[in-house]
Design an enzyme around this catalytic site. Sequence first.
Site, PDB file in Angstrom:
ATOM      1  N   CYS A  42      31.292  35.667  45.870  1.00 41.77           N
ATOM      2  CA  CYS A  42      31.213  36.582  44.731  1.00 41.77           C
ATOM      3  C   CYS A  42      29.985  36.243  43.874  1.00 41.77           C
ATOM      4  O   CYS A  42      29.551  35.094  43.808  1.00 41.77           O
ATOM      5  CB  CYS A  42      32.479  36.491  43.891  1.00 41.77           C
ATOM      6  SG  CYS A  42      32.498  37.684  42.526  1.00 41.77           S
ATOM      7  N   ASP A  44      29.905  36.132  40.783  1.00 37.55           N
ATOM      8  CA  ASP A  44      30.366  35.463  39.558  1.00 37.55           C
ATOM      9  C   ASP A  44      29.603  34.148  39.306  1.00 37.55           C
ATOM     10  O   ASP A  44      29.494  33.310  40.201  1.00 37.55           O
ATOM     11  CB  ASP A  44      31.874  35.182  39.715  1.00 37.55           C
ATOM     12  CG  ASP A  44      32.522  34.785  38.399  1.00 37.55           C
ATOM     13  OD1 ASP A  44      32.055  33.809  37.772  1.00 37.55           O
ATOM     14  OD2 ASP A  44      33.500  35.449  38.000  1.00 37.55           O
ATOM     15  N   ARG A  46      30.392  31.593  37.855  1.00 31.99           N
ATOM     16  CA  ARG A  46      31.193  30.362  37.905  1.00 31.99           C
ATOM     17  C   ARG A  46      31.408  29.857  39.328  1.00 31.99           C
ATOM     18  O   ARG A  46      32.086  28.852  39.536  1.00 31.99           O
ATOM     19  CB  ARG A  46      32.557  30.617  37.246  1.00 31.99           C
ATOM     20  CG  ARG A  46      32.463  30.964  35.782  1.00 31.99           C
ATOM     21  CD  ARG A  46      33.761  31.523  35.260  1.00 31.99           C
ATOM     22  NE  ARG A  46      34.084  32.807  35.887  1.00 31.99           N
ATOM     23  CZ  ARG A  46      35.171  33.515  35.617  1.00 31.99           C
ATOM     24  NH1 ARG A  46      36.050  33.067  34.751  1.00 31.99           N
ATOM     25  NH2 ARG A  46      35.387  34.667  36.210  1.00 31.99           N
ATOM     26  N   HIS A  98      37.419  34.128  44.928  1.00 28.59           N
ATOM     27  CA  HIS A  98      37.851  33.190  43.888  1.00 28.59           C
ATOM     28  C   HIS A  98      38.924  33.819  43.019  1.00 28.59           C
ATOM     29  O   HIS A  98      38.892  35.023  42.748  1.00 28.59           O
ATOM     30  CB  HIS A  98      36.663  32.728  43.031  1.00 28.59           C
ATOM     31  CG  HIS A  98      36.065  33.823  42.192  1.00 28.59           C
ATOM     32  ND1 HIS A  98      36.291  33.917  40.834  1.00 28.59           N
ATOM     33  CD2 HIS A  98      35.287  34.869  42.504  1.00 28.59           C
ATOM     34  CE1 HIS A  98      35.646  34.965  40.356  1.00 28.59           C
ATOM     35  NE2 HIS A  98      35.027  35.570  41.346  1.00 28.59           N
ATOM     36  N   CYS A 101      38.886  36.646  39.706  1.00 31.24           N
ATOM     37  CA  CYS A 101      37.717  37.491  40.014  1.00 31.24           C
ATOM     38  C   CYS A 101      37.788  38.802  39.222  1.00 31.24           C
ATOM     39  O   CYS A 101      38.752  39.563  39.332  1.00 31.24           O
ATOM     40  CB  CYS A 101      37.681  37.786  41.514  1.00 31.24           C
ATOM     41  SG  CYS A 101      36.258  38.791  42.013  1.00 31.24           S
TER      42      CYS A 101
HETATM   43 CO    CO Z   1      34.423  37.517  41.439  1.00 29.18          CO
END
Ligand code: CO
Length: 207
Positions: A42, A44, A46, A98, A101
């Site tokens: 992803c 993202d 993080r 994750h 998400c």
């Molecule tokens: Co995500």
Amino acid sequence: MKRIEELFDNNRLWAKRMTQINRRFFKDLAHQQSPKYLWIGCADSRVPANEIVGLLPGEIFVHRNVANLVIHTDINCLSVLQYAVEILRVEHVIVCGHYGCGGIQAAVEDQRHELIDNWLRHVRDVHQRHHNQLRKTKDKTSLLRLLCELNVKEQVLNVANTTTVQDAWRGGQKLYLHGWVYDIHDGLLKDLRVTIDKDKGPAKKAL
Ligand code: CO
């Protein structure tokens, strides 16, 4: 602009540190890369691939998008996959979702998010396909966690069914596909145990 300048300061420090550890680090890397892994994760912030699995630049090839999707018409992802498998000859393709998400969450809401709804439509399709299993979950958190896992499993199947992977297996190339989930709450990876290699036969069986 101060913050942007900080990034350059950080970069100089990082490059210096890497050279202190290994004088030839950048010289060797500039020459070639030979990663053993392709990470499809992803976007993202993080979930940074290299850091999570403790690998240095040059050791993992990375493709990231919202909700770690592998779509058969996405020329970007398919090109990354082809390059990784055919040219770099990676041995493992890891699809990593994750928990927590935002893409998965947005896909189960009724709210409109404009353009990205078209991308998240693929997650909604996964949701619909597994509706019976998902509606048995006890609360929204469990539903989101399960959908996150099911989405990863579906994307592993999508990887398995690409022409690139099918051709690689047909040609006897050693190539394993994995489905993992990263937990942003404790920083740990979970193996969903859906690993596929060519000996497992049709990819449909993984789910
Ligand atoms: Co995500």
